[in-house]
Every structure is written in structure tokens, then in C-alpha cells.
Scaffold this motif. Structure first.
Motif, PDB file in Angstrom:
ATOM      1  N   ILE A 238      15.017 -11.470  64.351  1.00 51.69           N
ATOM      2  CA  ILE A 238      16.073 -10.458  64.265  1.00 51.69           C
ATOM      3  C   ILE A 238      16.512 -10.264  62.815  1.00 51.69           C
ATOM      4  O   ILE A 238      16.614  -9.140  62.321  1.00 51.69           O
ATOM      5  N   LYS A 239      16.758 -11.376  62.164  1.00 46.20           N
ATOM      6  CA  LYS A 239      17.043 -11.415  60.727  1.00 46.20           C
ATOM      7  C   LYS A 239      16.841 -12.850  60.287  1.00 46.20           C
ATOM      8  O   LYS A 239      16.485 -13.716  61.095  1.00 46.20           O
ATOM      9  N   ARG A 240      17.052 -13.113  59.043  1.00 45.92           N
ATOM     10  CA  ARG A 240      16.797 -14.464  58.530  1.00 45.92           C
ATOM     11  C   ARG A 240      17.617 -15.490  59.313  1.00 45.92           C
ATOM     12  O   ARG A 240      18.842 -15.428  59.352  1.00 45.92           O
ATOM     13  N   GLY A 241      16.896 -16.428  59.938  1.00 46.93           N
ATOM     14  CA  GLY A 241      17.577 -17.493  60.670  1.00 46.93           C
ATOM     15  C   GLY A 241      17.974 -17.145  62.083  1.00 46.93           C
ATOM     16  O   GLY A 241      18.653 -17.942  62.741  1.00 46.93           O
ATOM     17  N   TYR A 242      17.517 -15.992  62.594  1.00 50.66           N
ATOM     18  CA  TYR A 242      17.862 -15.572  63.959  1.00 50.66           C
ATOM     19  C   TYR A 242      16.610 -15.033  64.656  1.00 50.66           C
ATOM     20  O   TYR A 242      15.918 -14.165  64.120  1.00 50.66           O
ATOM     21  N   TYR A 243      16.357 -15.559  65.863  1.00 51.95           N
ATOM     22  CA  TYR A 243      15.164 -15.178  66.627  1.00 51.95           C
ATOM     23  C   TYR A 243      15.535 -14.895  68.080  1.00 51.95           C
ATOM     24  O   TYR A 243      16.525 -15.423  68.602  1.00 51.95           O
ATOM     25  N   HIS A 244      14.702 -14.066  68.701  1.00 51.28           N
ATOM     26  CA  HIS A 244      14.859 -13.821  70.141  1.00 51.28           C
ATOM     27  C   HIS A 244      13.498 -13.915  70.811  1.00 51.28           C
ATOM     28  O   HIS A 244      12.514 -13.332  70.332  1.00 51.28           O
ATOM     29  N   CYS A 245      13.441 -14.631  71.929  1.00 53.94           N
ATOM     30  CA  CYS A 245      12.207 -14.797  72.700  1.00 53.94           C
ATOM     31  C   CYS A 245      12.402 -14.166  74.069  1.00 53.94           C
ATOM     32  O   CYS A 245      13.303 -14.568  74.818  1.00 53.94           O
ATOM     33  N   GLU A 246      11.577 -13.183  74.391  1.00 54.42           N
ATOM     34  CA  GLU A 246      11.650 -12.491  75.688  1.00 54.42           C
ATOM     35  C   GLU A 246      10.432 -12.895  76.517  1.00 54.42           C
ATOM     36  O   GLU A 246       9.287 -12.713  76.098  1.00 54.42           O
ATOM     37  N   PHE A 247      10.680 -13.451  77.702  1.00 55.46           N
ATOM     38  CA  PHE A 247       9.589 -13.863  78.578  1.00 55.46           C
ATOM     39  C   PHE A 247       9.134 -12.693  79.434  1.00 55.46           C
ATOM     40  O   PHE A 247       9.943 -12.059  80.117  1.00 55.46           O
TER      41      PHE A 247
END
Length: 304
Positions: A238-247
Motif C-alpha cells: 500500500i505504501k512503505r511499511g504497509y501491506y495487504h494480502c487478499e485471499f
């Protein structure tokens, strides 16, 4: 090895206590010597990118290459931060979608397992925090390849197990899954399946980033045996240091998919994710060191 373990652990732990903005400052400092001085695996990265994106100009390839090394430095310090990061902070920075669907299907379809295909994309170490997001009666596990260095293997096992999941050595995968099935334990297991198989483990080749590529097929083979739900982890930074995982589910009924079909679906999804934002895949891995031509030569020698 014990002394090395405690020395490295203490050093990494103390560094991890620094706030992430400070650690990102060190990441920025690390980039220059890693890319320009040490030139860590730059030849492999350049070749991998050039062969994977033949339509891109040299200037664009170099731009992606530099973006990759910037991200790789971030990956190092983000993994280091796992030694002391709080549950609250990690849940804010690593989020998941599609978990409710998986849990509901495990119950409604009377399944014991959900197998999740993953890749070395974005920060795969942070995905080990999945147990923070699932009900307590669902076990989370991940298949891993033990490191040759025992001290570092112990360190990474500590990092990956601290969230409540279970690390299953690759060679013990089937045995452990049979044990879990015997006790009817609801389990979500992650398979990072984009590594290069050894010669004697190659049973299937597929087109991946413009090349014939050998792939592991164990995920779909075992998945069909235990009638597992099969999902893919679509990860975004998403941005530095932020992630999203969609199954995302690959198929309603794994057993009905032709042989190698699930593996090919996984590779297509991975290729699409990499092509969209290429700098977040592990380009320093020599992924195409085993060619189909060499494989066929070896097969011919064995058959003589």
C-alpha cells in the motif's frame, strides 16, 4: 552455534527496538553500498529482469532494478523489526482480506485444510502474522526449507513461530498433514511455491515470464489428496511499511481440476502480480538456473 545464535539475536533485537522511521533511514543508507559497491547479485537481477520483460527499454529495466534494491533493503529492516514489533502495530501494517470466507468454507464444506499459494513478493515474512486474524481453533502453518546455517535457521524459526503458527519443514510436509487430518484439525497452510525445484523434483514445466520454468507441484498433489480448499495470496504494498494480502480461491473443487491445472493457475496469478508492480518480487533469486534443455539431456542419459 549457540554462541553465534545469542550474539546475532541480541544484536538484531536491540536494532529492532528502533522505530521503523529510523530503521528506514538505515535502509536508505544501505541501498548505496549494496547496489553500487557490493553490487549484490546485480548480474542475476539484470538478466532476470531483461529476460522477463523483453519489451522494456534498458532505461526502464535499470529503473525497476534500482526500485527493487530499495525495496530489498526495506525488506531486510522490516524483517529485522519482527524481533520486537507489537501485535497492534503489525496488525495495522499487515492486513488480510478473504479470511472470513475461508473459515466459513472450512466449516460449511466440512474441510480440514485450506492451502494457500504464496510467492516471494512484498514482505512474505510479515504474512506469517496471519494467526492474529483467524479464530483460535484454526491452526496456521507454513512450509519452509531449513537454512544450512543452524544459528540463522533457529533465528528465522523464532521469528516465524512467534505469531502462533507452525513452521513445517518441507521434507515433513506430507507426514504432518496426515497427522493433522487424523485429528481433524482445521488448518490453513501457506506454500511459497515459486522457488526452483531440484532436478529430481521436476515433474512439470510452465510458461512463466517468457520462459519455460520448472515448478513445484506438491501443493496441488497433496491438496487433492486431502481435499483442501486452494487459494492464492494476492499481495500489494500500500505504501512503505504497509501491506495487504487478499485471499482468492483458485477452484471450487480441487479434485476436478486436471493435473497441473492448479499449479498453472498459481503461476498465472503470480505472473500477473509481478508484471503489475515488478520491483517487489525476489529478483536476486537465480530462478531460471535449471533449463528444460538441460533437464531433457539428463532424462536421456538416465534412460540409456
Amino acid at each position: 552455534m549457540k554462541i553465534l545464535y545469542y550474539i546475532v539475536f541480541l544484536f538484531w533485537y536491540l536494532l529492532s527496538l528502533l522505530p521503523l522511521p529510523v530503521l528506514y533511514f538505515f535502509s536508505d543508507l544501505l541501498y548505496f553500498p549494496l547496489y553500487y559497491c557490493i553490487r549484490y547479485r546485480r548480474r542475476i537481477v539484470r538478466k532476470n529482469l531483461t529476460d522477463s520483460f523483453p519489451e522494456k527499454s534498458k532505461e526502464k529495466i535499470i529503473r525497476i532494478e534500482k526500485q527493487y534494491y530499495h525495496f530489498f533493503c526495506d525488506y531486510i529492516i522490516e524483517t529485522l523489526k519482527l524481533f520486537s514489533i507489537s501485535k497492534k502495530q503489525l496488525k495495522r501494517r499487515m492486513t488480510f482480506g478473504g479470511i472470513d470466507e475461508i473459515v466459513q468454507k472450512l466449516e460449511s464444506e466440512n474441510k480440514n485444510f485450506c492451502f494457500v499459494y504464496l510467492g516471494h513478493y512484498c514482505n512474505w515474512e510479515w504474512i506469517a502474522s496471519l494467526p492474529y486474524w483467524v479464530p483460535g481453533d484454526v491452526l496456521c502453518g507454513q512450509i519452509y526449507h531449513p537454512l544450512y546455517n543452524k544459528a540463522f535457521d533457529k533465528l528465522f524459526l523464532r521469528l516465524r513461530n512467534q505469531f502462533g503458527g507452525e513452521c513445517i519443514p518441507m521434507k515433513e510436509t506430507l507426514r504432518r498433514i496426515i497427522e493433522l487430518k487424523r485429528v481433524k484439525q482445521k488448518t490453513i497452510i501457506g506454500f511459497i511455491s515459486d522457488q526452483t525445484p531440484k532436478w529430481n523434483s521436476i515433474h512439470h514445466w510452465t510458461q512463466f515470464l517468457h520462459r519455460e520454468t520448472p515448478v513445484f507441484i506438491g501443493t496441488e498433489r497433496i491438496g487433492k489428496q486431502v481435499d483442501a480448499l486452494i487459494y492464492y495470496a494476492d499481495v500489494k504494498r500500500i505504501k512503505r511499511g504497509y501491506y495487504h494480502c487478499e485471499f482468492k480461491q483458485l477452484a471450487d473443487n480441487a479434485k476436478s481440476v486436471p493435473d497441473y491445472g492448479l499449479t498453472d493457475m498459481y503461476m498465472r496469478n503470480l505472473e500477473q502480480m509481478i508484471t503489475a508492480v515488478p520491483q517487489y518480487w525476489l529478483w536476486t533469486h537465480n530462478r531460471w538456473k535449471r533449463t528444460k534443455e538441460e533437464f531433457e539431456r539428463r532424462q536421456q542419459k538416465e534412460n540409456k
